[in-house]
Scaffold this motif. Sequence first.
Motif, PDB file in Angstrom:
ATOM      1  N   MET A 150       0.842  -1.189   0.000  1.00 20.87           N
ATOM      2  CA  MET A 150       0.000   0.000   0.000  1.00 20.87           C
ATOM      3  C   MET A 150       0.888   1.254   0.000  1.00 20.87           C
ATOM      4  N   THR A 151       0.560   2.215  -0.849  1.00 20.51           N
ATOM      5  CA  THR A 151       1.325   3.459  -0.918  1.00 20.51           C
ATOM      6  C   THR A 151       1.109   4.280   0.338  1.00 20.51           C
ATOM      7  N   LYS A 152       2.212   4.734   0.914  1.00 17.41           N
ATOM      8  CA  LYS A 152       2.124   5.517   2.146  1.00 17.41           C
ATOM      9  C   LYS A 152       1.815   6.978   1.842  1.00 17.41           C
ATOM     10  N   LYS A 153       1.053   7.577   2.709  1.00 19.82           N
ATOM     11  CA  LYS A 153       0.669   8.984   2.588  1.00 19.82           C
ATOM     12  C   LYS A 153       1.798   9.843   3.160  1.00 19.82           C
ATOM     13  N   ILE A 154       2.331  10.738   2.333  1.00 23.28           N
ATOM     14  CA  ILE A 154       3.504  11.515   2.711  1.00 23.28           C
ATOM     15  C   ILE A 154       3.110  12.945   3.062  1.00 23.28           C
ATOM     16  N   GLY A 155       3.433  13.358   4.273  1.00 24.63           N
ATOM     17  CA  GLY A 155       3.284  14.752   4.673  1.00 24.63           C
ATOM     18  C   GLY A 155       4.637  15.447   4.631  1.00 24.63           C
ATOM     19  N   VAL A 156       4.608  16.760   4.502  1.00 27.35           N
ATOM     20  CA  VAL A 156       5.851  17.545   4.418  1.00 27.35           C
ATOM     21  C   VAL A 156       5.725  18.764   5.322  1.00 27.35           C
ATOM     22  N   LYS A 180      -3.560  13.011   8.715  1.00 29.84           N
ATOM     23  CA  LYS A 180      -3.138  11.648   9.064  1.00 29.84           C
ATOM     24  C   LYS A 180      -2.114  11.053   8.086  1.00 29.84           C
ATOM     25  N   PRO A 181      -0.983  11.728   7.856  1.00 30.39           N
ATOM     26  CA  PRO A 181       0.034  11.138   6.983  1.00 30.39           C
ATOM     27  C   PRO A 181       0.701   9.936   7.659  1.00 30.39           C
ATOM     28  N   ASP A 182       1.202   8.995   6.852  1.00 27.30           N
ATOM     29  CA  ASP A 182       1.932   7.843   7.401  1.00 27.30           C
ATOM     30  C   ASP A 182       3.365   8.237   7.747  1.00 27.30           C
ATOM     31  N   ILE A 183       3.989   9.017   6.855  1.00 24.49           N
ATOM     32  CA  ILE A 183       5.352   9.471   7.086  1.00 24.49           C
ATOM     33  C   ILE A 183       5.406  10.976   6.843  1.00 24.49           C
ATOM     34  N   VAL A 184       6.447  11.610   7.347  1.00 18.65           N
ATOM     35  CA  VAL A 184       6.599  13.047   7.153  1.00 18.65           C
ATOM     36  C   VAL A 184       8.050  13.362   6.820  1.00 18.65           C
ATOM     37  N   LEU A 185       8.228  14.285   5.919  1.00 18.27           N
ATOM     38  CA  LEU A 185       9.555  14.795   5.549  1.00 18.27           C
ATOM     39  C   LEU A 185       9.671  16.215   6.095  1.00 18.27           C
ATOM     40  N   ILE A 186      10.712  16.477   6.867  1.00 15.01           N
ATOM     41  CA  ILE A 186      10.912  17.789   7.481  1.00 15.01           C
ATOM     42  C   ILE A 186      12.113  18.439   6.811  1.00 15.01           C
ATOM     43  N   HIS A 187      11.873  19.633   6.230  1.00 10.67           N
ATOM     44  CA  HIS A 187      12.901  20.240   5.373  1.00 10.67           C
ATOM     45  C   HIS A 187      13.118  21.704   5.724  1.00 10.67           C
ATOM     46  N   ASP A 188      14.373  22.133   5.676  1.00 13.31           N
ATOM     47  CA  ASP A 188      14.716  23.546   5.852  1.00 13.31           C
ATOM     48  C   ASP A 188      14.513  24.274   4.530  1.00 13.31           C
ATOM     49  N   ALA A 189      13.712  25.358   4.546  1.00  7.59           N
ATOM     50  CA  ALA A 189      13.435  26.097   3.306  1.00  7.59           C
ATOM     51  C   ALA A 189      14.699  26.656   2.678  1.00  7.59           C
ATOM     52  N   PHE A 229      10.530  10.584   8.698  1.00 10.05           N
ATOM     53  CA  PHE A 229      10.171   9.792   9.870  1.00 10.05           C
ATOM     54  C   PHE A 229       8.774   9.213   9.729  1.00 10.05           C
ATOM     55  N   ALA A 230       8.541   8.142  10.476  1.00 11.12           N
ATOM     56  CA  ALA A 230       7.165   7.718  10.684  1.00 11.12           C
ATOM     57  C   ALA A 230       6.457   8.856  11.416  1.00 11.12           C
ATOM     58  N   PHE A 231       5.315   9.281  10.909  1.00  8.55           N
ATOM     59  CA  PHE A 231       4.690  10.501  11.434  1.00  8.55           C
ATOM     60  C   PHE A 231       4.388  10.403  12.930  1.00  8.55           C
ATOM     61  N   ASP A 232       3.756   9.345  13.356  1.00  9.09           N
ATOM     62  CA  ASP A 232       3.379   9.221  14.770  1.00  9.09           C
ATOM     63  C   ASP A 232       4.611   9.211  15.676  1.00  9.09           C
ATOM     64  N   THR A 233       5.704   8.624  15.185  1.00 11.35           N
ATOM     65  CA  THR A 233       6.917   8.525  16.000  1.00 11.35           C
ATOM     66  C   THR A 233       7.561   9.883  16.207  1.00 11.35           C
ATOM     67  N   ILE A 234       7.710  10.665  15.143  1.00 15.10           N
ATOM     68  CA  ILE A 234       8.371  11.961  15.295  1.00 15.10           C
ATOM     69  C   ILE A 234       7.477  12.954  16.022  1.00 15.10           C
ATOM     70  N   LEU A 235       6.154  12.850  15.844  1.00  8.81           N
ATOM     71  CA  LEU A 235       5.249  13.715  16.598  1.00  8.81           C
ATOM     72  C   LEU A 235       5.355  13.418  18.097  1.00  8.81           C
ATOM     73  N   MET A 236       5.388  12.129  18.453  1.00 14.38           N
ATOM     74  CA  MET A 236       5.534  11.738  19.853  1.00 14.38           C
ATOM     75  C   MET A 236       6.859  12.259  20.419  1.00 14.38           C
ATOM     76  N   ALA A 237       7.939  12.161  19.619  1.00 11.72           N
ATOM     77  CA  ALA A 237       9.257  12.604  20.080  1.00 11.72           C
ATOM     78  C   ALA A 237       9.280  14.111  20.325  1.00 11.72           C
ATOM     79  N   HIS A 238       8.692  14.869  19.396  1.00 10.94           N
ATOM     80  CA  HIS A 238       8.671  16.330  19.569  1.00 10.94           C
ATOM     81  C   HIS A 238       7.830  16.732  20.777  1.00 10.94           C
ATOM     82  N   GLN A 239       6.732  16.027  20.991  1.00 13.37           N
ATOM     83  CA  GLN A 239       5.900  16.351  22.153  1.00 13.37           C
ATOM     84  C   GLN A 239       6.613  15.964  23.455  1.00 13.37           C
ATOM     85  N   LYS A 240       7.337  14.847  23.429  1.00  9.94           N
ATOM     86  CA  LYS A 240       8.062  14.382  24.615  1.00  9.94           C
ATOM     87  C   LYS A 240       9.149  15.371  25.020  1.00  9.94           C
TER      88      LYS A 240
END
Length: 398
Positions: free
Chosen positions: A1-7, A100-109, A169-180
Motif C-alpha cells: 500500500m502506498t504511504k501517505k507523505i506529509g511535508v 493523518k500522513p503515514d510518514i513526514v519529511l521535514i525540510h529547511d526552506a 520519519f514515521a509521522f506518529d513517531t516523530i510527533l511523539m518525540a517532539h511532544q516528549k
Amino acid sequence: MTKKIGVVIVAAGSGSRFGDPIPKQYHTLGGKTVLGHSIECFARHTSFDLVQVVYNPSHQAWYDTAIANIDAPSLPAPVNGGITRQQSVLNGLRALCPQKPDIVLIHDAARPGISDEVIERVVAALETKAGAIPTLAVTDTIKQTTSDGVITQTIPRESLQRAQTPQGFAFDTILMAHQKYEGQEFTDDAALLEAMGIDVICVEGTSSNDKITRRDDFDRAQDWVNCTNKDTPAMQQEEYRAGTGFDVHRFAQGDHCILCGVKVPHTARLEGHSDADVGLHTLTDAILGAIGAGDIGQHFPPSDMQWKGAASDIFLKHAADLVRKRGGRIVNADVTLICERPKIGPHTMAMREKVAEILEIEVDRVNVKATTTERLGFTGREEGIAAQAAVSIALPIR
C-alpha cells in the motif's frame, strides 16, 4: 500500500547571518524564490494539501509573493513558527495531524537544491526504519580546539557524516518525540529519535542541497540553478534589464528638501508632486521603465489630490512590488543628484540606507552620488535640482 507523505517546510527564520533585509528563503533563484523551489519539489512526491509551510507572520507579504509564482492551488495556509526551530517543526506537525500522513519529511526552506533522487532515497529507507536522513561524508580533516583556537586533538573522520534535510520519519513517531521533548533543544529532528534509542539510517545526500546561510552560499546556489536550467525551458531562466529615469523640481520657499527619503536642511524646499523627492521620483521611473510599466505619472497622477504632500517612498515601494510580483529582483540602483546646493555628500550614506530599506535590498546594491553643472543652467543658478537614475533588474524569462 502506498504511504501517505506529509511535508513540513521550516521557513520561519529571519536569516540574520545572511545579512539582508529580505530573509534568504524569499530571495529569487532562477525565477522562483528559494521557498518556492522547495514547495514545488516536494509537491511532486505528494499533494499540495500535504505540504505544510511554517513561517513568520511578519513575512506575510514576502510569502504571498513567493507562492504567487508557483502553481499550488491546494497549498494550506502557513502556520506560525515558534521561538526555536524545534517549536516551529512541532507546530507544523500538529497542523498536519488532521491529514493523518503515514510518514513526514521535514525540510529547511533554505535548502533549495533538494532533488527528487534524495527525497526518493529517504522515503525508500522509511520502509524499514522509523527515521532516515540524507548525509554527506566529511572529507576535510576535523580538528577539535579550545575557545582560543588551540588544537587539542584530530578527530577521525571515517565515521563522520554531515546531516542535511529532508529528514524523514514515521509521522506518529516523530510527533511523539517532539511532544516528549517540547521545550528542550536538539540540533536536528533525528537527534530526538536518537535520544529515545530509535535507529535512524543515513542515505546519500547531495552537495547541491547544502544550506544557504551566508551570501556566498546564495551565489553557489545560483550556480546550481544556472547549471540545472541549461536543459530546461527558457521560462525558468532569468534575463537582465536596465531602466533609466530623469526628473527635475524647482525650488520654493522653505527650509529643507526631501532627497532620497532623507530630510536635508536648506534655504528652500522642492516644489512638485507629493513631497517632491526628485531622487525617489527618478528612481521610481527607472524601475518602471525596466519592466515596461510606464512612468510615475501614470501610476500616481499629479492631478489626484490624494498624492499631494505624500511621501515618495510610497511610489518607489509600489514599483519594487511590481518587480517582485513578476518574480523578479532588483539587482542594483544608482542615483545622481545634480545641484549646487544643498551639499549632498554628508547625506549620501543615509540616503543609500533609506533607498535600500524601501527596495528591501542590501545597501551595497544602492549608490547615491552628486554632481554640479559648474554654475551652468538652472541648477547652476540654484533654481532647482535635477536627478537621474539607472537600475538593473532580473526577471524570469516567460
